[in-house]
Design an enzyme around this catalytic site. Structure first.
Site, PDB file in Angstrom:
ATOM      1  N   GLU A   1     -26.217   7.332   0.067  1.00 58.99           N
ATOM      2  CA  GLU A   1     -27.544   7.163  -0.507  1.00 58.99           C
ATOM      3  C   GLU A   1     -28.542   6.601   0.496  1.00 58.99           C
ATOM      4  O   GLU A   1     -29.749   6.745   0.339  1.00 58.99           O
ATOM      5  CB  GLU A   1     -27.409   6.181  -1.668  1.00 58.99           C
ATOM      6  CG  GLU A   1     -28.274   6.473  -2.820  1.00 58.99           C
ATOM      7  CD  GLU A   1     -27.569   6.007  -4.082  1.00 58.99           C
ATOM      8  OE1 GLU A   1     -26.373   6.303  -4.264  1.00 58.99           O
ATOM      9  OE2 GLU A   1     -28.229   5.346  -4.870  1.00 58.99           O
TER      10      GLU A   1
ATOM     11  N   GLY B   1     -23.596   0.200   1.554  1.00 53.91           N
ATOM     12  CA  GLY B   1     -23.629  -1.232   1.826  1.00 53.91           C
ATOM     13  C   GLY B   1     -23.132  -2.035   0.643  1.00 53.91           C
ATOM     14  O   GLY B   1     -22.442  -1.514  -0.231  1.00 53.91           O
TER      15      GLY B   1
ATOM     16  N   GLU C   1       0.856  -1.186   0.000  1.00 54.15           N
ATOM     17  CA  GLU C   1       0.000   0.000   0.000  1.00 54.15           C
ATOM     18  C   GLU C   1       0.890   1.234   0.000  1.00 54.15           C
ATOM     19  O   GLU C   1       1.768   1.363   0.845  1.00 54.15           O
ATOM     20  CB  GLU C   1      -0.920  -0.022   1.235  1.00 54.15           C
ATOM     21  CG  GLU C   1      -1.639   1.275   1.526  1.00 54.15           C
ATOM     22  CD  GLU C   1      -2.533   1.732   0.361  1.00 54.15           C
ATOM     23  OE1 GLU C   1      -3.376   0.946  -0.092  1.00 54.15           O
ATOM     24  OE2 GLU C   1      -2.352   2.886  -0.103  1.00 54.15           O
TER      25      GLU C   1
ATOM     26  N   ASN D   1     -10.243   4.028  -0.916  1.00 51.63           N
ATOM     27  CA  ASN D   1     -11.592   4.600  -0.972  1.00 51.63           C
ATOM     28  C   ASN D   1     -12.618   3.685  -0.319  1.00 51.63           C
ATOM     29  O   ASN D   1     -13.718   4.124   0.008  1.00 51.63           O
ATOM     30  CB  ASN D   1     -12.013   4.850  -2.424  1.00 51.63           C
ATOM     31  CG  ASN D   1     -11.459   6.160  -2.940  1.00 51.63           C
ATOM     32  OD1 ASN D   1     -11.186   7.076  -2.174  1.00 51.63           O
ATOM     33  ND2 ASN D   1     -11.286   6.248  -4.244  1.00 51.63           N
TER      34      ASN D   1
ATOM     35  N   VAL E   1       4.154   0.864  -5.791  1.00 51.20           N
ATOM     36  CA  VAL E   1       4.613   0.116  -6.972  1.00 51.20           C
ATOM     37  C   VAL E   1       4.660   1.072  -8.159  1.00 51.20           C
ATOM     38  O   VAL E   1       3.685   1.772  -8.440  1.00 51.20           O
ATOM     39  CB  VAL E   1       3.680  -1.075  -7.265  1.00 51.20           C
ATOM     40  CG1 VAL E   1       4.063  -1.744  -8.582  1.00 51.20           C
ATOM     41  CG2 VAL E   1       3.733  -2.072  -6.112  1.00 51.20           C
TER      42      VAL E   1
ATOM     43  N   ARG F   1     -27.811   7.776  -9.900  1.00 50.17           N
ATOM     44  CA  ARG F   1     -26.914   8.878  -9.547  1.00 50.17           C
ATOM     45  C   ARG F   1     -26.772   9.858 -10.696  1.00 50.17           C
ATOM     46  O   ARG F   1     -26.715  11.069 -10.497  1.00 50.17           O
ATOM     47  CB  ARG F   1     -25.543   8.315  -9.169  1.00 50.17           C
ATOM     48  CG  ARG F   1     -25.624   7.580  -7.863  1.00 50.17           C
ATOM     49  CD  ARG F   1     -24.326   6.963  -7.454  1.00 50.17           C
ATOM     50  NE  ARG F   1     -24.489   6.437  -6.099  1.00 50.17           N
ATOM     51  CZ  ARG F   1     -23.533   5.848  -5.414  1.00 50.17           C
ATOM     52  NH1 ARG F   1     -22.343   5.689  -5.944  1.00 50.17           N
ATOM     53  NH2 ARG F   1     -23.753   5.412  -4.196  1.00 50.17           N
TER      54      ARG F   1
ATOM     55  N   HIS G   1     -16.851  11.107  -8.001  1.00 51.98           N
ATOM     56  CA  HIS G   1     -16.928  10.089  -6.965  1.00 51.98           C
ATOM     57  C   HIS G   1     -16.313   8.755  -7.367  1.00 51.98           C
ATOM     58  O   HIS G   1     -15.687   8.083  -6.565  1.00 51.98           O
ATOM     59  CB  HIS G   1     -18.395   9.881  -6.607  1.00 51.98           C
ATOM     60  CG  HIS G   1     -18.616   8.867  -5.533  1.00 51.98           C
ATOM     61  ND1 HIS G   1     -17.907   8.891  -4.359  1.00 51.98           N
ATOM     62  CD2 HIS G   1     -19.451   7.803  -5.446  1.00 51.98           C
ATOM     63  CE1 HIS G   1     -18.300   7.883  -3.597  1.00 51.98           C
ATOM     64  NE2 HIS G   1     -19.215   7.196  -4.234  1.00 51.98           N
TER      65      HIS G   1
HETATM   66  P1  ADP Z   1     -10.957  -0.973  -4.240  1.00 49.89           P
HETATM   67  O1  ADP Z   1     -12.239  -0.417  -3.716  1.00 49.89           O
HETATM   68  O2  ADP Z   1     -11.003  -1.333  -5.668  1.00 49.89           O
HETATM   69  O3  ADP Z   1     -10.409  -2.051  -3.355  1.00 49.89           O
HETATM   70  P2  ADP Z   1      -9.563   1.243  -2.964  1.00 49.89           P
HETATM   71  O4  ADP Z   1      -9.572   2.640  -3.461  1.00 49.89           O
HETATM   72  O5  ADP Z   1     -10.374   0.965  -1.754  1.00 49.89           O
HETATM   73  O6  ADP Z   1      -9.920   0.266  -4.171  1.00 49.89           O
HETATM   74  O7  ADP Z   1      -8.068   0.815  -2.606  1.00 49.89           O
HETATM   75  C1  ADP Z   1      -7.011   0.921  -3.527  1.00 49.89           C
HETATM   76  C2  ADP Z   1      -5.717   1.130  -2.745  1.00 49.89           C
HETATM   77  O8  ADP Z   1      -4.596   0.988  -3.604  1.00 49.89           O
HETATM   78  C3  ADP Z   1      -5.610   2.512  -2.118  1.00 49.89           C
HETATM   79  O9  ADP Z   1      -5.371   2.402  -0.725  1.00 49.89           O
HETATM   80  C4  ADP Z   1      -4.440   3.141  -2.861  1.00 49.89           C
HETATM   81  O10 ADP Z   1      -3.714   4.067  -2.073  1.00 49.89           O
HETATM   82  C5  ADP Z   1      -3.612   1.923  -3.228  1.00 49.89           C
HETATM   83  N1  ADP Z   1      -2.690   2.158  -4.352  1.00 49.89           N
HETATM   84  C6  ADP Z   1      -2.964   2.830  -5.499  1.00 49.89           C
HETATM   85  N2  ADP Z   1      -1.898   2.858  -6.300  1.00 49.89           N
HETATM   86  C7  ADP Z   1      -0.898   2.189  -5.663  1.00 49.89           C
HETATM   87  C8  ADP Z   1       0.480   1.888  -5.972  1.00 49.89           C
HETATM   88  N3  ADP Z   1       1.047   2.320  -7.109  1.00 49.89           N
HETATM   89  N4  ADP Z   1       1.201   1.173  -5.068  1.00 49.89           N
HETATM   90  C9  ADP Z   1       0.650   0.759  -3.899  1.00 49.89           C
HETATM   91  N5  ADP Z   1      -0.625   1.038  -3.552  1.00 49.89           N
HETATM   92  C10 ADP Z   1      -1.392   1.737  -4.412  1.00 49.89           C
END
Ligand code: ADP
Length: 463
Positions: A270, A63, A48, A56, A170, A294, A397
């Site tokens: 919502e 839900g 992460e 997000n 990454v 939406r 969003h």
């Molecule tokens: P989903 O709902 O599809 O699971 P989220 O937005 O909840 O997606 O989570 C995606 C996560 O991936 C976020 O915490 C974001 O910070 C992380 N992320 C995005 N790009 C990278 C990256 N290049 N390397 C590591 N983590 C990443």
């Protein structure tokens, strides 16, 4: 009282140079895939880039949609995969990838069961715009789904001792002999290369990347976003750099009800409308079926000419949506002992708002909304004081576009052939939602396809 669970990310010094599976992103999709892959005997790692875990997903409020669940039956709701499919397709303007949609709807109940098996109970129901029955599953505490799921999934990650590193970004996928073999990442200790048998993009969308948004949708310049700052579309760019196909990149969802009068944006879920709130304009009058999709509700608010609109509800509705306690705590909610007092505090005409609420309450009593033909979210009227308002306007969003996958979550190249070893799940993927995502379908997508990715990476690594 049970002690509050706190997840501690793995120390950077323990990062190895090789794992069976590298999972990029710690939202709902990444966490689910990690738990599933681990249960099948693989050793995954979650990377992460942000300090905060959960992406997000943390911010999801309503839900998780699913059909034909035992939870629904307990609530005497007989639903069908077919209706779930048809309504999602209609909500998405018929543009949804129909194979993904079929897989999604037909694996939704299994995903609810899988969560329940992991002590993650979503046994209360609500409804979101564009759906005809209660199929939005949430915890019985009625807590916002996102934070709840991230915490509960992290308990599973901790119990399974799956390594999860924060602050590891990454920046490249490496292909050797026509297959993904490693990723390159930046950490606090410098650059690293991590070998992997399979890589999962679970990186979320690009709602917080103004440059990428304006590349595909210059009309959205100036809109605020509900997204966390890390939602910059990295996964899409990483995959495109090695030949992946992206689809529907111009399909961006603007959420209709976002509070944005402070220096932060707060999405007002919502469920507030699903449990009975109405929307009124500056004149204190309704102007739309509040539970239309939406896209349509956003268009109606935009047509008001930039004033935004006001959610109006009462104590009975507030009691059904726990998130309102938080909105109130941080000062987003106005409270009046009568509708007229609420109108004054909100800056609306008291007589108009009183008349609007009375007309609406009559529509609820008769279960018929002659004005805007609303048919859902009419289980309770706006009658029990105190009364509340929240000022809202649309904001960016959700990005419906992203990498192309097949139903096995394999990322596809320009010729629509799987890229060996590269998988994707969650908001990073394009196609499932067509031109409009239905509320409750994004969390469902992360769990359903997160599980599928865990299973398919296992299968891929068997041969
Ligand atoms: P989903 O709902 O599809 O699971 P989220 O937005 O909840 O997606 O989570 C995606 C996560 O991936 C976020 O915490 C974001 O910070 C992380 N992320 C995005 N790009 C990278 C990256 N290049 N390397 C590591 N983590 C990443």
């Amino acid at each position: 009282m049970a002690e509050k669970f706190q997840f501690i990310p793995t120390e950077l010094g323990q990062l190895r140079s090789q794992y069976d599976v590298v999972i990029i992103g710690s939202g709902g999709a990444g966490l689910t895939a990690a738990v599933q892959a681990h249960e099948l005997g693989l050793s995954p790692v979650i990377l992460e880039k942000m300090d905060k875990i959960g992406g997000n997903t943390n911010r999801a409020s309503s839900g998780m949609n699913a059909a034909e669940t035992t939870v629904q039956l307990k609530h005497h709701i007989v639903d069908s995969y077919g209706d779930f499919y048809d309504e999602t397709l209609k909500g998405g303007g018929g543009l949804n990838n129909q194979e993904l949609l079929k897989f999604f709807t037909e694996h939704s109940a299994l995903a609810i069961d899988w969560l329940a098996e992991h002590h993650i109970q979503l046994d209360d129901l609500t409804i979101t715009g564009g759906m005809s029955v209660m199929r939005t599953h949430r915890p019985s505490s009625m807590a916002p789904i996102g934070g709840f799921l991230v915490t509960e999934l992290l308990k599973q990650v901790a119990a399974a001792e799956i390594p999860l590193f924060t602050g590891v970004k990454v920046d490249e996928l490496v292909m050797t002999d026509n297959q993904i073999t490693s990723v390159k990442a930046t950490t606090a200790n410098g650059k690293v290369t991590i070998k992997a048998g399979a890589v999962l993009l679970a990186t979320g969308g690009f709602g917080a990347n103004p440059a990428l948004l304006s590349k595909y949708r210059d009309d959205l310049a100036g809109y605020q976003t509900t997204n966390q700052p890390g939602a910059t579309g990295d996964g899409i760019l990483l995959a495109e750099a090695i030949g992946a196909k992206a689809v529907d990149m111009d399909q961006v969802q603007v959420h209709p009800t976002v509070q944005q009068d402070t220096d932060h944006t707060y999405l007002i879920g919502e469920a507030v409308r699903g449990e009975g709130a109405i929307l009124v304009d500056q004149n204190g009058q309704r102007f739309v079926n509040e539970l239309d999709t939406r896209k349509n509700v956003t268009a109606a608010i935009d047509q008001l000419g930039g004033t935004g609109a006001y959610l109006i509800f009462d104590r009975g509705i507030r009691d059904r949506v726990k998130a309102v306690e938080f909105y109130d705590y941080i000062g987003l909610v106005k409270t009046g002992n009568s509708v007229a007092e609420l109108a004054e505090l909100t800056g609306l005409d008291a007589a108009n708002l009183t008349a609007t609420v009375a007309t609406w309450n009559q529509a609820v009593a008769q279960q018929q909304d002659d004005q805007f033909e609303r048919t859902t979210g009419m289980d309770r009227a706006v009658t029990t004081g105190p009364f509340y308002s929240i000022h809202i306007a649309p904001a960016v969003h959700y990005t419906m576009g992203g990498v192309a996958i097949n139903t096995a979550t394999q990322v596809l190249n320009q010729q629509e052939q799987p890229i060996n070893g590269l998988f994707a799940a969650g908001e990073v993927v394009g196609g499932l939602h067509g031109n409009n995502r239905i509320g409750g379908n994004s969390i469902a997508e992360t769990i359903i396809f997160g599980r599928q990715a865990g299973q398919q990476m296992f299968k891929y690594l068997q041969v």
